[in-house]
Motif scaffolding. Structure first.
Motif, PDB file in Angstrom:
ATOM      1  N   ALA A 126      -2.140  -2.266 -10.845  1.00 48.71           N
ATOM      2  CA  ALA A 126      -2.412  -2.317  -8.999  1.00 48.71           C
ATOM      3  C   ALA A 126      -3.228  -0.799  -8.863  1.00 48.71           C
ATOM      4  O   ALA A 126      -4.515  -0.737  -8.163  1.00 48.71           O
ATOM      5  N   LEU A 127      -2.656   0.600  -9.188  1.00 49.82           N
ATOM      6  CA  LEU A 127      -3.515   1.156  -9.100  1.00 49.82           C
ATOM      7  C   LEU A 127      -4.836   1.545 -10.011  1.00 49.82           C
ATOM      8  O   LEU A 127      -5.889   2.507  -9.394  1.00 49.82           O
ATOM      9  N   THR A 154     -12.275  -0.147  -6.961  1.00 48.20           N
ATOM     10  CA  THR A 154     -12.708  -0.872  -5.598  1.00 48.20           C
ATOM     11  C   THR A 154     -13.072   0.816  -5.164  1.00 48.20           C
ATOM     12  O   THR A 154     -14.430   0.331  -4.701  1.00 48.20           O
ATOM     13  N   LEU A 155     -12.554   2.115  -5.683  1.00 44.69           N
ATOM     14  CA  LEU A 155     -13.350   3.607  -4.897  1.00 44.69           C
ATOM     15  C   LEU A 155     -14.746   3.866  -4.999  1.00 44.69           C
ATOM     16  O   LEU A 155     -15.224   3.938  -4.576  1.00 44.69           O
ATOM     17  N   PRO A 206      -9.466   9.146  -0.558  1.00 43.13           N
ATOM     18  CA  PRO A 206      -8.797   8.590  -1.177  1.00 43.13           C
ATOM     19  C   PRO A 206      -9.043   7.982  -2.678  1.00 43.13           C
ATOM     20  O   PRO A 206      -8.247   8.043  -4.163  1.00 43.13           O
ATOM     21  N   GLU A 253       0.484  -1.542   0.092  1.00 46.84           N
ATOM     22  CA  GLU A 253      -0.062   0.343   0.022  1.00 46.84           C
ATOM     23  C   GLU A 253       1.062   1.711  -0.136  1.00 46.84           C
ATOM     24  O   GLU A 253       0.978   2.682  -0.698  1.00 46.84           O
ATOM     25  N   GLU A 305      -6.811  -1.068 -10.305  1.00 43.07           N
ATOM     26  CA  GLU A 305      -8.308  -1.394 -10.021  1.00 43.07           C
ATOM     27  C   GLU A 305      -7.652  -1.116  -8.220  1.00 43.07           C
ATOM     28  O   GLU A 305      -9.413  -1.151  -7.907  1.00 43.07           O
ATOM     29  N   ARG A 306      -6.994  -0.754  -8.044  1.00 44.08           N
ATOM     30  CA  ARG A 306      -7.557   0.840  -6.525  1.00 44.08           C
ATOM     31  C   ARG A 306      -9.033   1.827  -6.649  1.00 44.08           C
ATOM     32  O   ARG A 306     -10.019   1.466  -6.048  1.00 44.08           O
ATOM     33  N   GLN A 338       0.845   6.505  -6.858  1.00 43.41           N
ATOM     34  CA  GLN A 338      -0.452   6.746  -6.839  1.00 43.41           C
ATOM     35  C   GLN A 338      -0.304   8.753  -6.575  1.00 43.41           C
ATOM     36  O   GLN A 338      -1.000   9.915  -7.745  1.00 43.41           O
ATOM     37  N   ALA A 342      -6.742   9.040  -5.897  1.00 43.55           N
ATOM     38  CA  ALA A 342      -7.050   7.977  -7.187  1.00 43.55           C
ATOM     39  C   ALA A 342      -7.209   8.361  -8.319  1.00 43.55           C
ATOM     40  O   ALA A 342      -6.704   8.285  -9.419  1.00 43.55           O
ATOM     41  N   LEU A 346       2.002   1.755  -3.481  1.00 47.11           N
ATOM     42  CA  LEU A 346       1.046   2.437  -4.093  1.00 47.11           C
ATOM     43  C   LEU A 346       0.855   3.676  -4.524  1.00 47.11           C
ATOM     44  O   LEU A 346       0.287   4.304  -4.965  1.00 47.11           O
ATOM     45  N   THR A 347       0.815   3.969  -2.896  1.00 48.29           N
ATOM     46  CA  THR A 347       0.414   5.438  -2.397  1.00 48.29           C
ATOM     47  C   THR A 347       1.260   6.374  -3.046  1.00 48.29           C
ATOM     48  O   THR A 347       1.385   8.170  -3.537  1.00 48.29           O
TER      49      THR A 347
END
Length: 176
Positions: free
Chosen positions: A57-58, A64-65, A94, A10, A60-61, A17, A98, A13-14
């Motif tokens: 992965a970003l 999801t959000l 978040p 995480e 997908e984040r 981002q 994102a 990934l952050t």
């Protein structure tokens, strides 16, 4: 140990981002991401495998959000339109971060572009279901975009602040 792996993942990934946002993508190299996350490049590659893995992965984040946001919009007690134009909980959330990173990524990644376009389509559909008028739904999206612009660029209220609930009540069609 799994919790530490998830935390490191995480963090990486952050960092990716935030670098996408802060540098418009130009400063989001794997080396820069690793440095910003406080890991080695090998550690980054352990978690994501490649730049493509990090981008996936970003994306997908973001998906999801956004899915959780659609649910909140549909369930909003004052309606989706009133929820959509209320920015107090959105700016720097978040999802906001994102979305900004996803927008930067969308300039060169077709999957990210597809997700961003799908988000706009889904927001429009939810607003149209609420307002029962595609022109009002689009106008609401543009209103929210303008309010977001003011909130994020000026950081102070506009001289003639909009009473959003009163405005929406005036433009919402009468319910039968």
């Amino acid at each position: 140990m799994a919790q530490h792996r998830d935390s490191a993942r995480e963090s990486i990934l952050t960092a990716f981002q935030e670098l996408l946002i802060d540098t418009s993508g130009s400063g989001a190299s794997l080396d820069a991401v690793a440095q910003a996350a406080g890991v080695t490049k090998g550690g980054l590659l352990y978690h994501f495998g490649s730049r493509d893995g990090l981008e996936t992965a970003l994306i997908e984040r973001l998906e999801t959000l956004a899915a959780a946001e659609y649910d909140r919009m549909r369930a909003a007690p004052n309606g989706a339109a009133a929820y959509y134009v209320t920015l107090t909980e959105y700016v720097d959330s978040p999802l906001d971060r994102a979305t900004l990173a996803g927008g930067t990524l969308a300039r060169r990644n077709p999957r990210a572009r597809g997700v961003v376009l799908e988000m706009r389509r889904r927001y429009f559909a939810i607003l149209n279901d609420d307002l029962r008028d595609p022109e009002l739904a689009r106008a609401t999206m543009l209103l929210a975009d303008g309010l977001y612009y003011d909130a994020t660029t000026l950081a102070e209220p506009f001289e003639h602040e909009l009473d959003v609930p009163a405005f929406l009540a005036r433009m919402r069609p009468a319910r039968g």
